[in-house]
Design an enzyme around this catalytic site. Structure first.
Site, mmCIF file in Angstrom:
data_model
loop_
_atom_site.group_PDB
_atom_site.id
_atom_site.type_symbol
_atom_site.label_atom_id
_atom_site.label_comp_id
_atom_site.label_asym_id
_atom_site.label_seq_id
_atom_site.Cartn_x
_atom_site.Cartn_y
_atom_site.Cartn_z
ATOM 1 N N GLU A 220 54.750 -79.461 -10.487
ATOM 2 C CA GLU A 220 53.671 -78.685 -9.876
ATOM 3 C C GLU A 220 52.333 -79.344 -10.189
ATOM 4 O O GLU A 220 51.768 -79.112 -11.270
ATOM 5 C CB GLU A 220 53.666 -77.257 -10.427
ATOM 6 C CG GLU A 220 54.922 -76.489 -10.136
ATOM 7 C CD GLU A 220 54.665 -74.983 -10.175
ATOM 8 O OE1 GLU A 220 54.848 -74.349 -9.140
ATOM 9 O OE2 GLU A 220 54.241 -74.473 -11.220
ATOM 10 N N GLY B 67 47.865 -72.620 -5.928
ATOM 11 C CA GLY B 67 46.979 -71.555 -5.472
ATOM 12 C C GLY B 67 45.751 -72.041 -4.726
ATOM 13 O O GLY B 67 44.808 -71.283 -4.511
ATOM 14 N N HIS C 83 54.503 -73.478 -17.632
ATOM 15 C CA HIS C 83 53.730 -73.362 -16.385
ATOM 16 C C HIS C 83 52.281 -73.749 -16.668
ATOM 17 O O HIS C 83 51.750 -73.465 -17.743
ATOM 18 C CB HIS C 83 53.808 -71.928 -15.848
ATOM 19 C CG HIS C 83 53.199 -71.811 -14.479
ATOM 20 N ND1 HIS C 83 51.852 -71.670 -14.295
ATOM 21 C CD2 HIS C 83 53.759 -71.865 -13.249
ATOM 22 C CE1 HIS C 83 51.609 -71.636 -12.985
ATOM 23 N NE2 HIS C 83 52.748 -71.745 -12.336
ATOM 24 N N ASN D 11 57.642 -67.182 -8.246
ATOM 25 C CA ASN D 11 56.882 -66.868 -9.460
ATOM 26 C C ASN D 11 55.836 -65.819 -9.100
ATOM 27 O O ASN D 11 54.827 -66.141 -8.478
ATOM 28 C CB ASN D 11 56.225 -68.157 -9.984
ATOM 29 C CG ASN D 11 55.314 -67.894 -11.174
ATOM 30 O OD1 ASN D 11 55.324 -66.797 -11.752
ATOM 31 N ND2 ASN D 11 54.523 -68.889 -11.543
ATOM 32 N N TRP D 12 56.114 -64.590 -9.497
ATOM 33 C CA TRP D 12 55.206 -63.494 -9.115
ATOM 34 C C TRP D 12 53.937 -63.452 -9.953
ATOM 35 O O TRP D 12 53.040 -62.682 -9.663
ATOM 36 C CB TRP D 12 55.930 -62.160 -9.247
ATOM 37 C CG TRP D 12 57.007 -61.932 -8.227
ATOM 38 C CD1 TRP D 12 57.351 -62.739 -7.176
ATOM 39 C CD2 TRP D 12 57.888 -60.798 -8.157
ATOM 40 N NE1 TRP D 12 58.377 -62.187 -6.465
ATOM 41 C CE2 TRP D 12 58.732 -60.999 -7.037
ATOM 42 C CE3 TRP D 12 58.049 -59.649 -8.931
ATOM 43 C CZ2 TRP D 12 59.720 -60.066 -6.687
ATOM 44 C CZ3 TRP D 12 59.039 -58.729 -8.579
ATOM 45 C CH2 TRP D 12 59.853 -58.940 -7.465
ATOM 46 N N LYS D 13 53.899 -64.218 -11.034
ATOM 47 C CA LYS D 13 52.735 -64.200 -11.933
ATOM 48 C C LYS D 13 52.422 -62.751 -12.328
ATOM 49 O O LYS D 13 53.345 -61.974 -12.537
ATOM 50 C CB LYS D 13 51.561 -64.923 -11.278
ATOM 51 C CG LYS D 13 51.981 -66.314 -10.792
ATOM 52 C CD LYS D 13 50.851 -67.190 -10.357
ATOM 53 C CE LYS D 13 51.413 -68.533 -9.906
ATOM 54 N NZ LYS D 13 50.386 -69.497 -9.537
ATOM 55 N N GLY E 257 54.357 -69.369 -5.697
ATOM 56 C CA GLY E 257 53.592 -68.229 -6.183
ATOM 57 C C GLY E 257 53.174 -67.335 -5.025
ATOM 58 O O GLY E 257 53.910 -66.442 -4.599
ATOM 59 N N GLY E 258 51.998 -67.597 -4.482
ATOM 60 C CA GLY E 258 51.388 -66.715 -3.471
ATOM 61 C C GLY E 258 52.316 -66.337 -2.330
ATOM 62 O O GLY E 258 52.393 -65.160 -1.952
ATOM 63 N N SER F 213 51.217 -74.376 -3.630
ATOM 64 C CA SER F 213 50.810 -74.034 -2.254
ATOM 65 C C SER F 213 51.904 -74.271 -1.222
ATOM 66 O O SER F 213 51.642 -74.694 -0.096
ATOM 67 C CB SER F 213 49.524 -74.789 -1.868
ATOM 68 O OG SER F 213 48.434 -74.335 -2.652
HETATM 69 P P1 PGA Z 1 51.278 -71.170 -5.542
HETATM 70 O O1 PGA Z 1 51.785 -71.130 -7.058
HETATM 71 O O2 PGA Z 1 52.517 -71.241 -4.676
HETATM 72 O O3 PGA Z 1 50.513 -69.890 -5.352
HETATM 73 O O4 PGA Z 1 50.439 -72.393 -5.385
HETATM 74 C C1 PGA Z 1 52.841 -71.939 -7.487
HETATM 75 C C2 PGA Z 1 53.078 -71.753 -8.968
HETATM 76 O O5 PGA Z 1 52.123 -71.589 -9.716
HETATM 77 O O6 PGA Z 1 54.235 -71.784 -9.431
#
Ligand code: PGA
Length: 249
Positions: free
Chosen positions: A168, A174, A96, A9-11, A231-232, A210
């Protein structure tokens, strides 16, 4: 060996030019692996660039981060299932926690979006998860069950089987603080029980929050976890390719 799904998920990162460069590097560092799929959720503006760059690899799929529930109309700023499909999407995230928290998305909205995705031929990846205060109050399972019911109640078993779930915990997104594999596994079991009771005994349930190179093997070792939504740690193409390669126990 269970089959695994790695979802990026690149946001709000990586516009079309950066996304193309990312894909070039990713492809150079990644070869198809049996039993593993990798799905990318770029921003809407980059969908076409990513689907174009990744075509030819059956193990890779592109999805939208969000869709509107209407097929078309006067909804400034929104994109529909049909629009993102034209740009190459075959899936979409729904619900999300950032959509729920920042943009005020409700359970009723997620229900409409899941239906719009299914009607438009997209695989919905429904995100559920509790906030820290809800976990501390012992309400994790109640919150997750409410979100599942809010989005999926009333759908046929066949439709529910087409939905991918991502658990999640909001406090893990994050923050560098992930749920333990055992904690995640317990919630996953609850999700599976709910889905089995609604006619979908073999769902795909991912964990997100995370996830990184340091914790992925332990998470995937948990029998209940079919993959990860990241994400990250998905934003650097070589690091993401490494995570996909080395993630399995
Ligand atoms: P994260 O994000 O890996 O940066 O914690 C996960 C997400 O929001 O899908």
């Amino acid at each position: 060996m269970k089959s695994l799904l790695f979802a990026a998920n690149w946001k709000m990162h990586l516009g079309p030019a950066d996304a193309r460069a990312y894909c070039t590097t990713f492809l150079a560092h990644s070869a198809p692996m049996p039993g593993r799929e990798v799905w990318f959720f770029p921003p809407a503006a980059s969908l076409e660039a990513v689907s174009g760059a990744l075509k030819g690899r059956a193990d890779l799929r592109v999805g939208a981060q969000d869709i509107h529930w209407e097929a078309k109309g006067a909804y400034t700023g929104a994109v529909s299932a049909g629009i993102v499909s034209q740009a190459g999407a075959r899936a979409t995230l729904v619900g999300h926690s950032e959509r729920r928290k920042i943009f005020g998305e409700t359970d009723a909205d997620t229900a409409r979006k899941v239906r719009a995705a299914l009607a438009g031929g997209l695989t919905p990846m429904l995100c559920v998860g509790e906030e820290l205060k809800e976990r501390e109050a012992g309400n994790t399972l109640a919150v997750v069950t409410r979100q599942l019911a809010g989005a999926l109640d009333g759908l046929s078993a066949g439709d529910i089987e087409r939905v991918v779930l991502a658990y999640e915990p909001v406090w893990a997104i994050g923050t560098g603080r992930n749920a333990t594999p055992q904690d995640a596994g317990a919630v996953h079991r609850q999700i599976r029980t709910w889905l089995a009771g609604h006619g979908a005994p073999h769902p795909r349930v991912l964990y997100g929050g995370s996830v990184n190179l340091g914790n992925i093997a332990a998470l995937l070792a948990e029998a209940e976890i079919d993959g990860v939504l990241v994400g990250g740690a998905s934003l650097e193409p070589d690091g993401w390719a490494q995570l996909v390669r080395t993630g399995a126990p």
